[in-house]
Design an enzyme around this catalytic site. Structure first.
Site, PDB file in Angstrom:
ATOM      1  N   LYS A 196       0.826  -1.218   0.000  1.00 52.83           N
ATOM      2  CA  LYS A 196       0.000   0.000   0.000  1.00 52.83           C
ATOM      3  C   LYS A 196       0.864   1.274   0.000  1.00 52.83           C
ATOM      4  O   LYS A 196       2.074   1.196  -0.053  1.00 52.83           O
ATOM      5  CB  LYS A 196      -0.948  -0.033   1.198  1.00 52.83           C
ATOM      6  CG  LYS A 196      -1.803  -1.320   1.268  1.00 52.83           C
ATOM      7  CD  LYS A 196      -2.916  -1.357   0.225  1.00 52.83           C
ATOM      8  CE  LYS A 196      -3.494  -2.731  -0.052  1.00 52.83           C
ATOM      9  NZ  LYS A 196      -4.252  -3.339   1.016  1.00 52.83           N
TER      10      LYS A 196
HETATM   11  C1  LIG Z   1      -5.156  -4.365   1.569  1.00 49.66           C
HETATM   12  C2  LIG Z   1      -6.617  -4.412   1.584  1.00 49.66           C
HETATM   13  C3  LIG Z   1      -7.361  -4.692   2.742  1.00 49.66           C
HETATM   14  C4  LIG Z   1      -6.766  -4.971   4.093  1.00 49.66           C
HETATM   15  O1  LIG Z   1      -5.661  -5.712   4.046  1.00 49.66           O
HETATM   16  P1  LIG Z   1      -4.704  -5.990   5.293  1.00 49.66           P
HETATM   17  O2  LIG Z   1      -3.651  -6.806   4.635  1.00 49.66           O
HETATM   18  O3  LIG Z   1      -5.489  -6.737   6.293  1.00 49.66           O
HETATM   19  O4  LIG Z   1      -4.190  -4.692   5.832  1.00 49.66           O
HETATM   20  C5  LIG Z   1      -8.736  -4.623   2.659  1.00 49.66           C
HETATM   21  N1  LIG Z   1      -9.358  -4.317   1.517  1.00 49.66           N
HETATM   22  C6  LIG Z   1      -8.691  -4.044   0.391  1.00 49.66           C
HETATM   23  C7  LIG Z   1      -9.457  -3.658  -0.834  1.00 49.66           C
HETATM   24  C8  LIG Z   1      -7.302  -4.110   0.378  1.00 49.66           C
HETATM   25  O5  LIG Z   1      -6.639  -3.854  -0.752  1.00 49.66           O
END
Ligand SMILES: *Cc1c(COP(=O)(O)O)cnc(C)c1O
Length: 396
Positions: A196
């Site tokens: 991210k």
């Molecule tokens: C990354 C992501 C999450 C949460 O991911 P974690 O790995 O638990 O932090 C939730 N929804 C979307 C659309 C994502 O891309």
């Protein structure tokens, strides 16, 4: 972390494989984490609070509550919105499974409405048709970093007295009608997974302008205990009560130190991603076999992913073949996402299946995610575009 994986055996001087996404960790980050490790409190300490304050300020929201993952934050948000057995929530099938899983964790029923064919985000009209008396929450997702069309969802929720939980894990820094994502939904959730915009290793954040929701989120993060350790100490309380079941979903101060340090560069990261996306849009425009991502006039994308859709092409390539060819060239192209309503768990437990969301199903057969991350250079993007042009037999 240097390169990952072996080089192609055919090429004598292989280029470093390019992943679709990768974190960037600087010396300042390392210093901040080392300092946190020497501190008094490794969890639920001052750095966590500072990270929450700084993140709330970044999105312009009243309150931010950090979690051990974005998924944990979504689970807490689903609970805070009152999801439980006998209720339903509506979300998009074109998302990471965590969005719908978070609904399922609460015992509520996840339902799927189809997406808008342009932005690939939840279609408000389809959601309106799917509303029932049991619907308690709407979960739009800012797919690839482009905000969902939030106003209609907020309006529907107001009319029905239910909640909007925006999954903005792709979209910190995105704008919807000139307002920052994080200011519009009842609760907005972000992720700090390494792919991210900023990372804490694992981590997430839920933001809200409601003190009541913020309190529910904090309680859920800490076993359902009504007060955190600091508040208890401050009040000389040695006992506590649990009124509702919670979890240990806390983020450590070590992770928060990394997040706080990374947050200082988020604007820079966004700029780099926007620049790279603009380059791709320009360089790929002549490829008539690709549908390029759009940025609606009311939106500013945070460009988490750069996704294209493959049409019929002179080279006769199907999506999976093109993905394999890109990977053979050391380009870590990927695919986001296999639709959630087609997963076995959802078919079996919620009776979903083929034909429920034709737009998402169609898009999912042709989508390709090209590498895009803030430590990527223009040269990398040029290589990706050049390879695509060669593979798709473009006449330039
Ligand atoms: C990354 C992501 C999450 C949460 O991911 P974690 O790995 O638990 O932090 C939730 N929804 C979307 C659309 C994502 O891309």
């Amino acid at each position: 972390m240097k390169s990952r994986g072996g080089a192609s055996e055919k090429s004598p001087a292989p280029l470093k494989p390019l992943p679709y996404a990768r974190q960037k960790v600087t010396r300042d980050d390392l210093k901040a984490v080392a300092k946190a490790l020497k501190g008094e409190r490794l969890t639920t300490g001052p750095i966590l609070k500072e990270f929450e304050r700084a993140f709330a300020a970044f999105v312009g929201s009243g309150c931010a509550v950090a979690f051990s993952s974005g998924t944990a934050a979504l689970h807490a948000a689903a609970h805070a919105a009152g999801l439980k057995p006998g209720t339903e929530a509506i979300t998009t099938p074109l998302t990471f499974a965590a969005t719908a899983n978070a609904v399922a964790y609460t015992g509520a029923k996840p339902r799927f409405a189809d997406i808008d064919p342009e932005t690939l985000t939840l279609d408000p009209e389809k959601v309106r048709q799917a509303l029932t008396d049991s619907t308690k929450a709407l979960l739009p997702v800012d797919y690839a970093g482009h905000p969902a069309d939030l106003d209609p969802f907020v309006q529907m929720a107001r009319e029905k007295g239910i909640f909007v939980i925006e999954d903005a894990c792709h979209a910190p820094g995105a704008l919807y009608k000139n307002r920052a994502v994080g200011q519009l939904a009842d609760i907005t959730v972000f992720s700090f997974h390494p792919v991210k915009h900023i990372t804490t290793g694992e981590g997430g954040m839920a933001v809200t302008n409601s003190e009541e929701l913020a309190h529910k989120l904090k309680t859920f993060r800490n076993h359902g205990i009504d007060l955190d350790a600091d508040e208890r100490d401050g009040k000389g309380l040695f006992t506590y009560d649990i009124a509702e079941l919670g979890y240990n979903y806390r983020l450590s101060d070590i992770n928060a130190a990394l997040g706080l340090s990374q947050l200082s560069r988020i604007e820079e990261n966004l700029k780099t991603r926007r620049r790279l996306a603009a380059y791709y849009l320009d360089a790929l425009a002549p490829l008539s076999s690709l549908i390029l991502p759009v940025e609606k006039e009311w939106a500013k994308s945070a460009w988490h992913l750069f996704t294209v859709r493959l049409k019929e092409n002179p080279a006769g390539l199907e999506r999976d073949q093109l993905l394999a060819k890109l990977r053979a060239e050391g380009i870590g192209a990927a695919f986001h996402y296999p639709p959630v309503h087609l997963m076995t768990y959802y078919r079996r437990n919620f009776g979903t299946g083929e034909g429920d969301c034709p737009v998402a199903e169609g898009a999912a057969k042709t989508l390709i995610t090209l590498p895009l991350f803030h430590s990527m250079g223009k040269g990398d993007a040029k290589r990706v575009a050049g390879t695509l042009r060669a593979l798709l037999g473009a006449r330039r």
